[in-house]
Design an enzyme around this catalytic site. Structure first.
Site, PDB file in Angstrom:
ATOM      1  N   ASP A 171       0.851  -1.317  -0.049  1.00 10.21           N
ATOM      2  CA  ASP A 171       0.002  -0.036  -0.145  1.00 10.21           C
ATOM      3  C   ASP A 171       0.795   1.154   0.068  1.00 10.21           C
ATOM      4  O   ASP A 171       1.640   1.568   1.023  1.00 10.21           O
ATOM      5  CB  ASP A 171      -0.868  -0.027   1.249  1.00 10.21           C
ATOM      6  CG  ASP A 171      -1.932   1.041   1.170  1.00 10.21           C
ATOM      7  OD1 ASP A 171      -1.319   2.116   0.911  1.00 10.21           O
ATOM      8  OD2 ASP A 171      -3.118   0.933   1.698  1.00 10.21           O
ATOM      9  N   HIS A 172       1.223   2.000  -1.166  1.00 12.95           N
ATOM     10  CA  HIS A 172       2.252   2.669  -1.255  1.00 12.95           C
ATOM     11  C   HIS A 172       2.095   3.823  -0.394  1.00 12.95           C
ATOM     12  O   HIS A 172       3.007   4.712   0.045  1.00 12.95           O
ATOM     13  CB  HIS A 172       2.527   3.168  -2.750  1.00 12.95           C
ATOM     14  CG  HIS A 172       1.353   4.405  -3.246  1.00 12.95           C
ATOM     15  ND1 HIS A 172       0.179   4.117  -3.517  1.00 12.95           N
ATOM     16  CD2 HIS A 172       1.463   5.547  -3.397  1.00 12.95           C
ATOM     17  CE1 HIS A 172      -0.445   4.921  -4.104  1.00 12.95           C
ATOM     18  NE2 HIS A 172       0.242   6.112  -3.884  1.00 12.95           N
ATOM     19  N   HIS A 234      -5.780   2.940   1.315  1.00 14.93           N
ATOM     20  CA  HIS A 234      -5.054   3.897   1.758  1.00 14.93           C
ATOM     21  C   HIS A 234      -5.456   4.845   2.932  1.00 14.93           C
ATOM     22  O   HIS A 234      -5.018   4.915   3.960  1.00 14.93           O
ATOM     23  CB  HIS A 234      -4.899   5.149   0.672  1.00 14.93           C
ATOM     24  CG  HIS A 234      -4.254   4.554  -0.464  1.00 14.93           C
ATOM     25  ND1 HIS A 234      -3.359   3.476  -0.677  1.00 14.93           N
ATOM     26  CD2 HIS A 234      -4.536   4.729  -1.540  1.00 14.93           C
ATOM     27  CE1 HIS A 234      -3.016   3.171  -1.968  1.00 14.93           C
ATOM     28  NE2 HIS A 234      -3.537   3.990  -2.671  1.00 14.93           N
TER      29      HIS A 234
HETATM   30  C1  BG6 Z   1      -3.405   4.769  -6.342  1.00 12.17           C
HETATM   31  C2  BG6 Z   1      -5.098   4.664  -6.637  1.00 12.17           C
HETATM   32  O1  BG6 Z   1      -3.309   3.564  -5.400  1.00 12.17           O
HETATM   33  O2  BG6 Z   1      -3.256   5.979  -5.599  1.00 12.17           O
HETATM   34  C3  BG6 Z   1      -5.182   6.042  -7.783  1.00 12.17           C
HETATM   35  O3  BG6 Z   1      -5.069   3.543  -7.664  1.00 12.17           O
HETATM   36  C4  BG6 Z   1      -4.607   7.312  -7.186  1.00 12.17           C
HETATM   37  O4  BG6 Z   1      -6.294   5.933  -8.531  1.00 12.17           O
HETATM   38  C5  BG6 Z   1      -3.380   7.172  -6.494  1.00 12.17           C
HETATM   39  O5  BG6 Z   1      -4.463   8.140  -8.066  1.00 12.17           O
HETATM   40  C6  BG6 Z   1      -2.998   8.160  -5.545  1.00 12.17           C
HETATM   41  O6  BG6 Z   1      -1.498   8.151  -4.972  1.00 12.17           O
HETATM   42  P1  BG6 Z   1      -0.707   9.516  -4.783  1.00 12.17           P
HETATM   43  O7  BG6 Z   1       0.323   8.838  -4.355  1.00 12.17           O
HETATM   44  O8  BG6 Z   1      -0.536  10.223  -5.942  1.00 12.17           O
HETATM   45  O9  BG6 Z   1      -1.583  10.204  -3.595  1.00 12.17           O
END
Ligand code: BG6
Length: 486
Positions: A171-172, A234
């Site tokens: 989960d980044h 997230h």
């Molecule tokens: C991803 C989603 O996990 O997270 C995307 O699939 C979203 O739809 C993205 O745009 C948002 O990540 P960040 O790091 O740009 O806020």
């Protein structure tokens, strides 16, 4: 020696995030000298053709890598190979095996940046070819399933071939600097803990707003929606870190044990509650940053009558001693007014003001943790404005991380890739966390499916449907941007 095998190596995520992250780690000397990168996908490409794509991806998306150069890129490409693999063709895995040096001292990281339907066939073949023994680890991308049942099935199947400690569910958001800083803030300072509960906190708001639309992912997104795309993972991960009890130590399982307790304590909604405590929306044409943009239903890959939500707001509650009665307001959406990810802890108001009402209602103290676009922690307090008499205003004790430290910022994918290579599971999601998160999401999704009226529309470039403001206003609360400072 580490070998990194990227399934979905020609896909969008690989191009935008994973390859640039790997390159950055390489440039910064974080990969061992014998590191090898193998891109794997169904397309028939030569090594050279794949290297060209890697080079394009680095040039397009890794622009800010400090220390990057044409020489470094050439050295990175020299470690890069390609394997044409169809998940359902066992012979392809035999070819892959012959190019891997599998021995006890070699760690292999398989990254599955593919749709979830491919996870099990790939892992099954890896296992049949003896590739997931010993030091091998497997990173799986979200979405892991579509609901609690399918997530459970995927997890059970993964566990047929892998031990839990080999599975890295990414989960980044957990790799973002400020998310880890939240752990430091909460558990390395003494003054916050006595205040971090229902006695002193009025509400918690977690908001992730994006300006982008669905870009080239219309078809995928339309089958997913904001609840599955952002909230299930997230947002709930952020909730679990904000709300968890102090873990006994900083080991992965100690932290994940506490996080899962929060997810289990989230109160599940009845159908009636879903309509009162959730808002979903879909963007119409509008303007973002002054530029006109089309509505969701006109996006490529999206059916013109789509009912998929691109915005969600929820009033969640956690049923435990620390948080009973404290609303957790969650919000996320695409094509919103600005790009930001913020956690706001609103403290309770003072019991009585000795300064009278002459200065209007006072906004109480709040702690704002900003994950992006800039990283900061601000504690807003009341102080006297200089000059005659007492006039109060909000002053922020400001920890600006960009200014406070010029150490290199590590992008979330890079950090998580390196953690996976080093076998550190702290910032990866355990199966029980995933199950608990889906169990809370399922009733919301089911209620939405049976309610054709509930989807509101909002104009691209706004803060979402008005109903999202009412969700808070009826309880005397407001989203951060709605406050007008006196
Ligand atoms: C991803 C989603 O996990 O997270 C995307 O699939 C979203 O739809 C993205 O745009 C948002 O990540 P960040 O790091 O740009 O806020």
């Amino acid at each position: 020696m580490t070998t990194f095998v990227l399934f979905g190596g020609t896909g969008d995520l690989a191009k935008r995030k994973i390859i640039p992250a790997l390159y950055s780690a390489f440039v910064n000397g974080r990969l061992d000298s014998e590191f090898k990168f193998i891109g794997a996908a169904r397309e028939a490409l030569t090594h050279e053709e794949f290297r060209q794509r890697v080079s394009d991806s680095v040039n397009q998306y890794a622009g800010k890598v400090i220390g990057g150069s044409a020489e470094k890129l050439a050295a990175f490409l020299a470690c890069t190979d390609y394997a044409k693999i169809d998940a359902r063709v066992p012979e392809d895995f035999a070819v892959l095996k012959s190019s891997l040096h599998t021995s006890a001292s070699n760690a292999t990281l398989f990254y599955l940046a593919t749709g979830p339907d491919i996870f099990i066939p790939v892992v099954e073949q890896l296992s049949k070819h003896g590739l997931v023994k010993g030091n091998a680890r497997v990173v799986v991308e979200k979405p892991l399933g579509r609901d609690a049942q399918s997530a459970k099935e995927i997890n059970q199947s993964l566990r047929n071939y892998l031990d839990e400690h080999q599975i890295y569910r990414i989960d980044h958001y957990l790799g973002k600097e400020m998310v880890q800083n939240l752990l430091a803030l909460r558990f390395a300072n003494s003054f916050l803990e006595p205040l971090w509960n229902r006695k002193w906190i009025q509400d918690v708001q977690i908001s992730i707003s994006e300006q982008v639309g669905v870009e080239s992912r219309g078809d995928f997104y339309d089958h997913t929606g904001a609840l599955r795309d952002m909230v299930q993972n997230h947002l709930l991960q952020l909730v679990s870190i904000v709300a968890m009890e102090p873990p006994v130590n900083a080991n992965p399982d100690a932290i994940r044990d506490e996080k899962v307790k929060v997810l289990r304590a989230l109160r599940k909604f009845t159908n009636e509650e879903v309509s009162k405590k959730t808002v979903r929306g879909q963007y119409r044409a509008g303007a973002v940053d002054g530029k006109p943009v089309i509505g969701y239903q006109a996006e490529p890959g999206v059916p013109p009558a789509s009912r998929t939500e691109t915005f969600v707001a929820i009033r969640a509650e956690i049923d435990n001693w620390r948080w009973a009665g404290v609303p957790f307001y969650l919000r996320t959406g695409k094509r919103m007014a600005s790009r930001s990810a913020e956690i706001t802890i609103n403290f309770k108001p003072i019991p009585y003001s000795i300064f009278g009402q002459s200065q209007g209602p006072m906004r109480s103290n709040r702690l704002v943790i900003t994950l992006q676009p800039e990283e900061s922690v601000q504690l807003f307090m009341k102080a006297k404005e200089p000059g005659e008499g007492i006039r109060l205003s909000d002053v922020a004790l400001n920890l600006d991380f960009a200014e406070a430290s010029n150490l290199r910022r590590v992008e979330s994918y890079e950090r998580l890739l390196l953690d996976a290579m080093h076998g550190d599971l702290t910032l990866f999601v355990r199966d029980d966390e995933l199950n608990a998160a889906w169990s809370w999401i399922d009733p919301i999704m089911n209620a939405w499916q049976n309610d054709s009226e509930g989807l509101k529309s909002y104009i691209a470039g706004s803060w979402g449907p008005a109903a999202a403001s009412y969700l808070l206003a009826q309880h005397g609360a407001a989203w951060g941007e709605e406050y007008v400072e006196s």
